[in-house]
Write a protein that holds these residues in place. Structure first.
Motif, mmCIF file in Angstrom:
data_model
loop_
_atom_site.group_PDB
_atom_site.id
_atom_site.type_symbol
_atom_site.label_atom_id
_atom_site.label_comp_id
_atom_site.label_asym_id
_atom_site.label_seq_id
_atom_site.Cartn_x
_atom_site.Cartn_y
_atom_site.Cartn_z
ATOM 1 N N ALA A 30 17.936 18.906 44.784
ATOM 2 C CA ALA A 30 19.068 19.783 45.133
ATOM 3 C C ALA A 30 18.803 21.255 44.857
ATOM 4 O O ALA A 30 19.263 22.125 45.598
ATOM 5 N N ASP A 31 18.058 21.560 43.798
ATOM 6 C CA ASP A 31 17.878 22.979 43.425
ATOM 7 C C ASP A 31 16.588 23.575 43.987
ATOM 8 O O ASP A 31 16.134 24.614 43.526
ATOM 9 N N GLU A 32 15.990 22.932 45.012
ATOM 10 C CA GLU A 32 14.762 23.448 45.618
ATOM 11 C C GLU A 32 14.985 23.788 47.087
ATOM 12 O O GLU A 32 15.483 22.974 47.865
ATOM 13 N N GLU A 33 14.606 25.016 47.446
ATOM 14 C CA GLU A 33 14.627 25.445 48.849
ATOM 15 C C GLU A 33 13.197 25.794 49.261
ATOM 16 O O GLU A 33 12.541 26.604 48.605
ATOM 17 N N PHE A 34 12.721 25.174 50.337
ATOM 18 C CA PHE A 34 11.354 25.415 50.810
ATOM 19 C C PHE A 34 11.366 26.321 52.032
ATOM 20 O O PHE A 34 12.163 26.130 52.957
ATOM 21 N N ILE A 35 10.450 27.299 52.017
ATOM 22 C CA ILE A 35 10.255 28.195 53.158
ATOM 23 C C ILE A 35 8.785 28.073 53.567
ATOM 24 O O ILE A 35 7.891 28.283 52.740
ATOM 25 N N TYR A 36 8.551 27.706 54.826
ATOM 26 C CA TYR A 36 7.187 27.459 55.297
ATOM 27 C C TYR A 36 6.727 28.651 56.130
ATOM 28 O O TYR A 36 7.150 28.840 57.260
ATOM 29 N N LEU A 37 5.861 29.463 55.528
ATOM 30 C CA LEU A 37 5.378 30.691 56.154
ATOM 31 C C LEU A 37 4.165 30.379 57.022
ATOM 32 O O LEU A 37 3.274 29.633 56.612
ATOM 33 N N THR A 38 4.144 30.932 58.232
ATOM 34 C CA THR A 38 3.011 30.722 59.135
ATOM 35 C C THR A 38 2.366 32.060 59.482
ATOM 36 O O THR A 38 2.892 33.130 59.148
ATOM 37 N N SER A 39 1.253 31.996 60.190
ATOM 38 C CA SER A 39 0.548 33.225 60.584
ATOM 39 C C SER A 39 1.391 34.062 61.545
ATOM 40 O O SER A 39 1.162 35.276 61.673
ATOM 41 N N ARG A 40 2.352 33.458 62.199
ATOM 42 C CA ARG A 40 3.255 34.215 63.080
ATOM 43 C C ARG A 40 4.241 35.061 62.282
ATOM 44 O O ARG A 40 4.763 36.064 62.778
ATOM 45 N N ASP A 41 4.509 34.656 61.054
ATOM 46 C CA ASP A 41 5.473 35.369 60.214
ATOM 47 C C ASP A 41 4.861 36.568 59.498
ATOM 48 O O ASP A 41 5.551 37.565 59.253
ATOM 49 N N ALA A 42 3.590 36.456 59.139
ATOM 50 C CA ALA A 42 2.939 37.545 58.406
ATOM 51 C C ALA A 42 1.433 37.370 58.460
ATOM 52 O O ALA A 42 0.925 36.246 58.398
ATOM 53 N N ASP A 43 0.725 38.494 58.574
ATOM 54 C CA ASP A 43 -0.734 38.505 58.467
ATOM 55 C C ASP A 43 -1.067 38.710 57.000
ATOM 56 O O ASP A 43 -0.946 39.820 56.466
ATOM 57 N N LEU A 44 -1.483 37.651 56.323
ATOM 58 C CA LEU A 44 -1.697 37.718 54.884
ATOM 59 C C LEU A 44 -2.973 38.450 54.492
ATOM 60 O O LEU A 44 -3.200 38.683 53.304
ATOM 61 N N THR A 45 -3.779 38.846 55.464
ATOM 62 C CA THR A 45 -4.898 39.740 55.152
ATOM 63 C C THR A 45 -4.407 41.177 55.007
ATOM 64 O O THR A 45 -5.160 42.038 54.559
ATOM 65 N N ASN A 46 -3.156 41.430 55.381
ATOM 66 C CA ASN A 46 -2.547 42.757 55.314
ATOM 67 C C ASN A 46 -1.561 42.790 54.145
ATOM 68 O O ASN A 46 -0.582 42.036 54.135
ATOM 69 N N ARG A 47 -1.799 43.646 53.180
ATOM 70 C CA ARG A 47 -0.956 43.650 51.980
ATOM 71 C C ARG A 47 0.495 44.031 52.295
ATOM 72 O O ARG A 47 1.429 43.467 51.725
ATOM 73 N N GLU A 48 0.683 44.979 53.204
ATOM 74 C CA GLU A 48 2.044 45.405 53.532
ATOM 75 C C GLU A 48 2.842 44.263 54.153
ATOM 76 O O GLU A 48 4.016 44.045 53.821
ATOM 77 N N GLU A 49 2.210 43.528 55.053
ATOM 78 C CA GLU A 49 2.905 42.395 55.675
ATOM 79 C C GLU A 49 3.153 41.284 54.660
ATOM 80 O O GLU A 49 4.190 40.615 54.691
ATOM 81 N N THR A 50 2.208 41.079 53.761
ATOM 82 C CA THR A 50 2.396 40.076 52.707
ATOM 83 C C THR A 50 3.579 40.441 51.829
ATOM 84 O O THR A 50 4.450 39.601 51.546
ATOM 85 N N LYS A 51 3.628 41.697 51.430
ATOM 86 C CA LYS A 51 4.726 42.132 50.559
ATOM 87 C C LYS A 51 6.073 42.050 51.283
ATOM 88 O O LYS A 51 7.084 41.649 50.688
ATOM 89 N N ALA A 52 6.089 42.386 52.556
ATOM 90 C CA ALA A 52 7.332 42.309 53.332
ATOM 91 C C ALA A 52 7.846 40.873 53.394
ATOM 92 O O ALA A 52 9.061 40.629 53.302
ATOM 93 N N ALA A 53 6.936 39.922 53.553
ATOM 94 C CA ALA A 53 7.349 38.515 53.602
ATOM 95 C C ALA A 53 7.943 38.076 52.267
ATOM 96 O O ALA A 53 8.966 37.369 52.222
ATOM 97 N N PHE A 54 7.342 38.510 51.164
ATOM 98 C CA PHE A 54 7.865 38.168 49.842
ATOM 99 C C PHE A 54 9.214 38.843 49.602
ATOM 100 O O PHE A 54 10.124 38.234 49.029
ATOM 101 N N GLU A 55 9.358 40.077 50.023
ATOM 102 C CA GLU A 55 10.638 40.782 49.848
ATOM 103 C C GLU A 55 11.743 40.140 50.676
ATOM 104 O O GLU A 55 12.902 40.090 50.260
ATOM 105 N N LYS A 56 11.386 39.627 51.833
ATOM 106 C CA LYS A 56 12.368 38.968 52.702
ATOM 107 C C LYS A 56 12.863 37.662 52.093
ATOM 108 O O LYS A 56 14.075 37.388 52.068
ATOM 109 N N HIS A 57 11.951 36.847 51.576
ATOM 110 C CA HIS A 57 12.327 35.499 51.137
ATOM 111 C C HIS A 57 12.583 35.382 49.643
ATOM 112 O O HIS A 57 13.200 34.421 49.194
#
Length: 317
Positions: A30-57
């Motif tokens: 009940a107390d777990e929410e899963f978010i499945y991030l894909t390459s369409r959501d963020a380019d994890l080789t790019n720090r700015e995009e990585t940080k934006a994804a973390f700030e969003k979720h």
């Protein structure tokens, strides 16, 4: 009910991510929410995009699966590229997770990180005991560095960054590409086509190399157990037992049984076998989680063959 966990799964659409999704949906907490991030959501080789994804979720926990991956021949052709890309991804994900205050990060390593020249079975204490096999040294060293970063991030005791080491994973949603994929999905795709076209099967190499295979459905369950229960910095091997190791020849035979394929087998010995064996010990896992039961490999292979056949048009290949 405890504090809500927001669990960000990088590489969430891949083989292991789908296994985690299946496990989490089958036995939800009940107390777990899963978010499945894909390459369409963020380019994890790019720090700015990585940080934006973390700030969003705003995750409290991370399961880090995202990586540039490939089979034996893909790695041999592009070792430097595999090293550089995976180092970028891993540094961005782990450093941003730490910066954003994530309480726990579980990263996925691979048995290829272990030394090429070693004693068997390999265990969690042997990760840095010597160089990995030449065929995939770029990917292997990048994965090893996750363990180094985990030690650093955990040094003040405020967080838990850890890692798991699965053996050869296979199952639904795998990459079944014949040139770049791993051995089990490659065999599943090949034998599907051989049965369809009534042609013999060509297995690359002698078939003598040995591997431990773990079903992605089982691995998904084990990832959730690690997330919830395992709090050591040192990695933990997630694998079937040593006696369940099989040859590539036997793997091909089991896939043939999964499809009821009766055709001829040809072994192309001009192709490399890669590392002959990398037998891993699951003693630590069995001590900490003794009640876990693995799916029998013939059943797991048949289920994967059925999934691939039913999803042939949309499967990655």
């Amino acid at each position: 009910m405890g504090e809500k966990k927001v669990i960000l799964v990088t590489g969430g659409s891949g083989l292991v991510g789908q296994g985690i999704r299946m496990a989490a949906e089958k036995n939800p907490v009940a107390d777990e929410e899963f978010i499945y991030l894909t390459s369409r959501d963020a380019d994890l080789t790019n720090r700015e995009e990585t940080k934006a994804a973390f700030e969003k979720h705003k995750p409290t926990h991370v399961i880090h699966l995202a990586a540039k991956v490939g089979g034996l021949y893909g790695n041999m052709r592009a070792n430097l590229q595999f090293f550089r890309t995976n180092m970028q991804i891993n540094d961005n994900v782990l450093s941003v997770a730490h910066e954003m205050g994530c309480k726990k990060v579980v990263s996925c390593l691979s048995t290829c990180i272990f030394p090429d020249k070693t004693t068997y079975p390999i265990d969690e204490t042997m990760v840095h005991n010597g160089p990995p096999h030449d065929s995939n040294f770029g990917y292997s060293y990048a994965k090893r560095m996750i363990d180094v970063m985990n030690r650093g991030f955990n040094s003040d005791g405020s967080v838990c960054f850890t890692s798991v080491v699965p053996t050869n994973v296979f199952g639904p949603f795998d990459n079944f590409n014949l040139e770049e994929g791993h051995v089990m999905p490659g065999l599943i795709h090949k034998i599907y086509k051989c049965k369809r076209d009534n042609t013999p099967l060509t297995v690359w190499g002698t078939g003598s190399a040995l591997r431990q295979f773990i079903y992605s459905v089982d691995l998904g369950k084990l990832f959730l157990w690690v997330l919830r229960n395992y709090n050591e910095t040192a990695p933990i091997i997630l694998s079937v037992s040593e006696e369940d190791e099989i040859s590539i020849k036997r793997a091909a035979e089991l896939v043939a049984q999964g499809y009821d394929f009766k055709g001829e087998f040809i072994y192309d010995t001009t192709r490399s076998d890669g590392q002959h064996k990398k037998t891993a010990s699951n003693k630590k896992l069995l001590q900490l989680h003794p009640e876990f039961k693995f799916t029998p490999i013939d059943q797991a292979i048949r289920e994967t063959c059925q999934w691939f056949e039913a999803n042939y048009e949309i499967a990655r290949k």
